[in-house]
Design a protein around this motif. Sequence first.
Motif, PDB file in Angstrom:
ATOM      1  N   ALA A 249     -10.146  66.225 -31.000  1.00  0.00           N
ATOM      2  CA  ALA A 249      -9.721  66.098 -29.605  1.00  0.00           C
ATOM      3  C   ALA A 249      -8.516  65.180 -29.496  1.00  0.00           C
ATOM      4  O   ALA A 249      -7.598  65.411 -28.713  1.00  0.00           O
ATOM      5  CB  ALA A 249     -10.871  65.572 -28.752  1.00  0.00           C
ATOM      6  N   LEU A 250      -8.511  64.131 -30.314  1.00  0.00           N
ATOM      7  CA  LEU A 250      -7.397  63.187 -30.291  1.00  0.00           C
ATOM      8  C   LEU A 250      -6.114  63.842 -30.789  1.00  0.00           C
ATOM      9  O   LEU A 250      -5.019  63.518 -30.316  1.00  0.00           O
ATOM     10  CB  LEU A 250      -7.733  61.976 -31.164  1.00  0.00           C
ATOM     11  N   MET A 251      -6.228  64.781 -31.728  1.00  0.00           N
ATOM     12  CA  MET A 251      -5.052  65.488 -32.230  1.00  0.00           C
ATOM     13  C   MET A 251      -4.380  66.283 -31.104  1.00  0.00           C
ATOM     14  O   MET A 251      -3.157  66.389 -31.050  1.00  0.00           O
ATOM     15  CB  MET A 251      -5.454  66.430 -33.367  1.00  0.00           C
ATOM     16  N   LYS A 252      -5.211  66.830 -30.195  1.00  0.00           N
ATOM     17  CA  LYS A 252      -4.666  67.618 -29.083  1.00  0.00           C
ATOM     18  C   LYS A 252      -4.234  66.749 -27.922  1.00  0.00           C
ATOM     19  O   LYS A 252      -3.304  67.083 -27.190  1.00  0.00           O
ATOM     20  CB  LYS A 252      -5.713  68.643 -28.613  1.00  0.00           C
ATOM     21  N   ARG A 253      -4.954  65.625 -27.704  1.00  0.00           N
ATOM     22  CA  ARG A 253      -4.641  64.735 -26.581  1.00  0.00           C
ATOM     23  C   ARG A 253      -4.489  63.309 -27.092  1.00  0.00           C
ATOM     24  O   ARG A 253      -5.353  62.456 -26.869  1.00  0.00           O
ATOM     25  CB  ARG A 253      -5.761  64.796 -25.518  1.00  0.00           C
ATOM     26  N   PRO A 254      -3.406  63.003 -27.790  1.00  0.00           N
ATOM     27  CA  PRO A 254      -3.248  61.669 -28.387  1.00  0.00           C
ATOM     28  C   PRO A 254      -3.204  60.550 -27.366  1.00  0.00           C
ATOM     29  O   PRO A 254      -3.493  59.397 -27.705  1.00  0.00           O
ATOM     30  CB  PRO A 254      -1.920  61.780 -29.145  1.00  0.00           C
ATOM     31  N   GLU A 255      -2.869  60.873 -26.119  1.00  0.00           N
ATOM     32  CA  GLU A 255      -2.795  59.830 -25.091  1.00  0.00           C
ATOM     33  C   GLU A 255      -4.161  59.304 -24.686  1.00  0.00           C
ATOM     34  O   GLU A 255      -4.283  58.290 -23.988  1.00  0.00           O
ATOM     35  CB  GLU A 255      -2.055  60.364 -23.847  1.00  0.00           C
ATOM     36  N   LEU A 256      -5.219  59.979 -25.127  1.00  0.00           N
ATOM     37  CA  LEU A 256      -6.572  59.600 -24.730  1.00  0.00           C
ATOM     38  C   LEU A 256      -7.299  58.823 -25.821  1.00  0.00           C
ATOM     39  O   LEU A 256      -8.530  58.801 -25.856  1.00  0.00           O
ATOM     40  CB  LEU A 256      -7.384  60.849 -24.347  1.00  0.00           C
ATOM     41  N   GLY A 257      -6.570  58.149 -26.697  1.00  0.00           N
ATOM     42  CA  GLY A 257      -7.198  57.446 -27.810  1.00  0.00           C
ATOM     43  C   GLY A 257      -8.251  56.449 -27.384  1.00  0.00           C
ATOM     44  O   GLY A 257      -9.389  56.477 -27.851  1.00  0.00           O
TER      45      GLY A 257
ATOM     46  N   LEU B 187     -11.294  58.160 -25.692  1.00  0.00           N
ATOM     47  CA  LEU B 187     -12.223  58.795 -26.616  1.00  0.00           C
ATOM     48  C   LEU B 187     -13.076  57.770 -27.339  1.00  0.00           C
ATOM     49  O   LEU B 187     -14.212  58.051 -27.724  1.00  0.00           O
ATOM     50  CB  LEU B 187     -11.455  59.655 -27.620  1.00  0.00           C
ATOM     51  N   THR B 188     -12.557  56.559 -27.502  1.00  0.00           N
ATOM     52  CA  THR B 188     -13.360  55.496 -28.101  1.00  0.00           C
ATOM     53  C   THR B 188     -14.541  55.158 -27.202  1.00  0.00           C
ATOM     54  O   THR B 188     -15.667  55.011 -27.664  1.00  0.00           O
ATOM     55  CB  THR B 188     -12.495  54.237 -28.325  1.00  0.00           C
ATOM     56  N   LYS B 189     -14.293  55.057 -25.907  1.00  0.00           N
ATOM     57  CA  LYS B 189     -15.363  54.717 -24.971  1.00  0.00           C
ATOM     58  C   LYS B 189     -16.445  55.802 -24.950  1.00  0.00           C
ATOM     59  O   LYS B 189     -17.637  55.490 -24.820  1.00  0.00           O
ATOM     60  CB  LYS B 189     -14.794  54.508 -23.559  1.00  0.00           C
ATOM     61  N   LEU B 190     -16.052  57.050 -25.099  1.00  0.00           N
ATOM     62  CA  LEU B 190     -17.025  58.147 -25.023  1.00  0.00           C
ATOM     63  C   LEU B 190     -18.078  58.066 -26.121  1.00  0.00           C
ATOM     64  O   LEU B 190     -19.162  58.637 -25.995  1.00  0.00           O
ATOM     65  CB  LEU B 190     -16.313  59.502 -25.101  1.00  0.00           C
ATOM     66  N   HIS B 191     -17.790  57.343 -27.194  1.00  0.00           N
ATOM     67  CA  HIS B 191     -18.756  57.209 -28.282  1.00  0.00           C
ATOM     68  C   HIS B 191     -20.059  56.558 -27.822  1.00  0.00           C
ATOM     69  O   HIS B 191     -21.071  56.673 -28.513  1.00  0.00           O
ATOM     70  CB  HIS B 191     -18.163  56.377 -29.426  1.00  0.00           C
ATOM     71  N   CYS B 192     -20.041  55.883 -26.701  1.00  0.00           N
ATOM     72  CA  CYS B 192     -21.274  55.233 -26.249  1.00  0.00           C
ATOM     73  C   CYS B 192     -22.384  56.252 -25.997  1.00  0.00           C
ATOM     74  O   CYS B 192     -23.567  55.919 -26.089  1.00  0.00           O
ATOM     75  CB  CYS B 192     -21.016  54.374 -25.012  1.00  0.00           C
ATOM     76  N   TRP B 193     -22.007  57.514 -25.704  1.00  0.00           N
ATOM     77  CA  TRP B 193     -23.042  58.534 -25.485  1.00  0.00           C
ATOM     78  C   TRP B 193     -23.705  58.959 -26.793  1.00  0.00           C
ATOM     79  O   TRP B 193     -24.707  59.653 -26.789  1.00  0.00           O
ATOM     80  CB  TRP B 193     -22.446  59.751 -24.769  1.00  0.00           C
ATOM     81  N   GLU B 194     -23.166  58.519 -27.919  1.00  0.00           N
ATOM     82  CA  GLU B 194     -23.773  58.850 -29.215  1.00  0.00           C
ATOM     83  C   GLU B 194     -24.881  57.874 -29.610  1.00  0.00           C
ATOM     84  O   GLU B 194     -25.549  58.076 -30.629  1.00  0.00           O
ATOM     85  CB  GLU B 194     -22.704  58.839 -30.311  1.00  0.00           C
ATOM     86  N   LEU B 195     -25.092  56.832 -28.814  1.00  0.00           N
ATOM     87  CA  LEU B 195     -26.108  55.826 -29.158  1.00  0.00           C
ATOM     88  C   LEU B 195     -27.512  56.328 -28.793  1.00  0.00           C
ATOM     89  O   LEU B 195     -28.238  55.726 -28.010  1.00  0.00           O
ATOM     90  CB  LEU B 195     -25.810  54.513 -28.426  1.00  0.00           C
ATOM     91  N   THR B 196     -27.893  57.440 -29.388  1.00  0.00           N
ATOM     92  CA  THR B 196     -29.141  58.114 -29.009  1.00  0.00           C
ATOM     93  C   THR B 196     -30.393  57.389 -29.493  1.00  0.00           C
ATOM     94  O   THR B 196     -31.509  57.825 -29.194  1.00  0.00           O
ATOM     95  CB  THR B 196     -29.144  59.559 -29.545  1.00  0.00           C
ATOM     96  N   GLN B 197     -30.222  56.306 -30.247  1.00  0.00           N
ATOM     97  CA  GLN B 197     -31.394  55.500 -30.607  1.00  0.00           C
ATOM     98  C   GLN B 197     -31.927  54.731 -29.402  1.00  0.00           C
ATOM     99  O   GLN B 197     -33.016  54.154 -29.446  1.00  0.00           O
ATOM    100  CB  GLN B 197     -31.070  54.527 -31.748  1.00  0.00           C
ATOM    101  N   TYR B 198     -31.152  54.734 -28.308  1.00  0.00           N
ATOM    102  CA  TYR B 198     -31.563  54.089 -27.060  1.00  0.00           C
ATOM    103  C   TYR B 198     -31.774  55.148 -25.980  1.00  0.00           C
ATOM    104  O   TYR B 198     -31.061  56.145 -25.926  1.00  0.00           O
ATOM    105  CB  TYR B 198     -30.494  53.092 -26.596  1.00  0.00           C
ATOM    106  N   SER B 199     -32.756  54.924 -25.118  1.00  0.00           N
ATOM    107  CA  SER B 199     -33.048  55.893 -24.054  1.00  0.00           C
ATOM    108  C   SER B 199     -32.129  55.710 -22.854  1.00  0.00           C
ATOM    109  O   SER B 199     -31.814  56.682 -22.149  1.00  0.00           O
ATOM    110  CB  SER B 199     -34.513  55.761 -23.608  1.00  0.00           C
ATOM    111  N   LYS B 200     -31.684  54.487 -22.619  1.00  0.00           N
ATOM    112  CA  LYS B 200     -30.787  54.212 -21.494  1.00  0.00           C
ATOM    113  C   LYS B 200     -29.944  53.000 -21.836  1.00  0.00           C
ATOM    114  O   LYS B 200     -30.419  52.066 -22.490  1.00  0.00           O
ATOM    115  CB  LYS B 200     -31.582  53.959 -20.209  1.00  0.00           C
ATOM    116  N   CYS B 201     -28.689  53.017 -21.409  1.00  0.00           N
ATOM    117  CA  CYS B 201     -27.767  51.922 -21.727  1.00  0.00           C
ATOM    118  C   CYS B 201     -26.950  51.534 -20.492  1.00  0.00           C
ATOM    119  O   CYS B 201     -26.825  52.303 -19.545  1.00  0.00           O
ATOM    120  CB  CYS B 201     -26.793  52.326 -22.829  1.00  0.00           C
ATOM    121  N   VAL B 202     -26.400  50.335 -20.550  1.00  0.00           N
ATOM    122  CA  VAL B 202     -25.423  49.878 -19.573  1.00  0.00           C
ATOM    123  C   VAL B 202     -24.134  49.602 -20.330  1.00  0.00           C
ATOM    124  O   VAL B 202     -24.110  48.753 -21.223  1.00  0.00           O
ATOM    125  CB  VAL B 202     -25.885  48.604 -18.837  1.00  0.00           C
TER     126      VAL B 202
END
Length: 291
Positions: free
Chosen positions: A27-35, A38-53
């Motif tokens: 995705a970064l290759m296509k939209r380099p301005e969103l570097g 895209l880093t922030k979106l990784h928080c949705w990968e923390l599936t070891q937790y049921s809910k996060c802030v």
Amino acid sequence: MRKVLEKVFDEILLVDVLDSGDSAHLALMKRPELGVTLTKLHCWELTQYSKCVFMDADTMVLSNIDELFEKEELSAAPDPGWPDCFNSGVFVYRPSIETYNHLLQLATEKGSFDGGDQGLLNTFFSSWATTDINKHLPFIYNLSSISLYSYLPAFKAFGSNAKVVHFLGRMKPWNYTYDSKTKSIKGDTSDPTMVHPEFLNMWWHTFITNILPLLEQHGIVKDATTGVKAEEVTEAVSHMSLSGAAPTSPLSPTPAESSEERKERWEQGQADYMGADSFDNIKKKLDTYLQ
């Protein structure tokens, strides 16, 4: 610094969207301005937790906020610039690989209307403004420091209830110079366009009291007997930037800012009163000309 973080937090994870094995890399290759986005979106990968802030690094917690875990995705406070949009500096969410993939797809196909994560997330969670008032966090959970003077009576009435302050804008607490003797940031804090100095002083007091001793324990900072003083550390921290660039000279534009951009800020009344455009720096420049 990571060793010190491990002393404070239970889990430290390195996120690097430039890793070719990273799911955000394509995705970064296509939209380099969103570097950064895209880093922030990784928080949705923390599936070891049921809910996060999620909390931006330029936020500061003032009191316990565990009650946020009673909220559902996506709960956030309104943005002071456009209240029908939420501010993405603080939000409650549920980690999900499915949501993460959908967000990446949206980022790749449509990008972000503001060029950052806030525009993308507001597009994805577009029903936030109208569907469920329970997902509207009170402003005290994401108190924008640059909006304090736009409605000063309200701040005087409700500001003492603030639970999280968000240092929005280009100038962050670590960009200011802190005087450890007077326990306050240096410069003119009376200008109404500046962030509230009490919060800045609180940030620095926390750093001096809780973080500096940890740095000293790890040998990152030597004590005064070896020639490095705590005051020098605070001075160095006040000149830190994300790029690691050296501090600019008085009245010189920052590397990311052209002379025209700086002139435009001045004309709009947005001079960097606590930094390059401070009274002390202006006086130094004038003295140079007079001499």
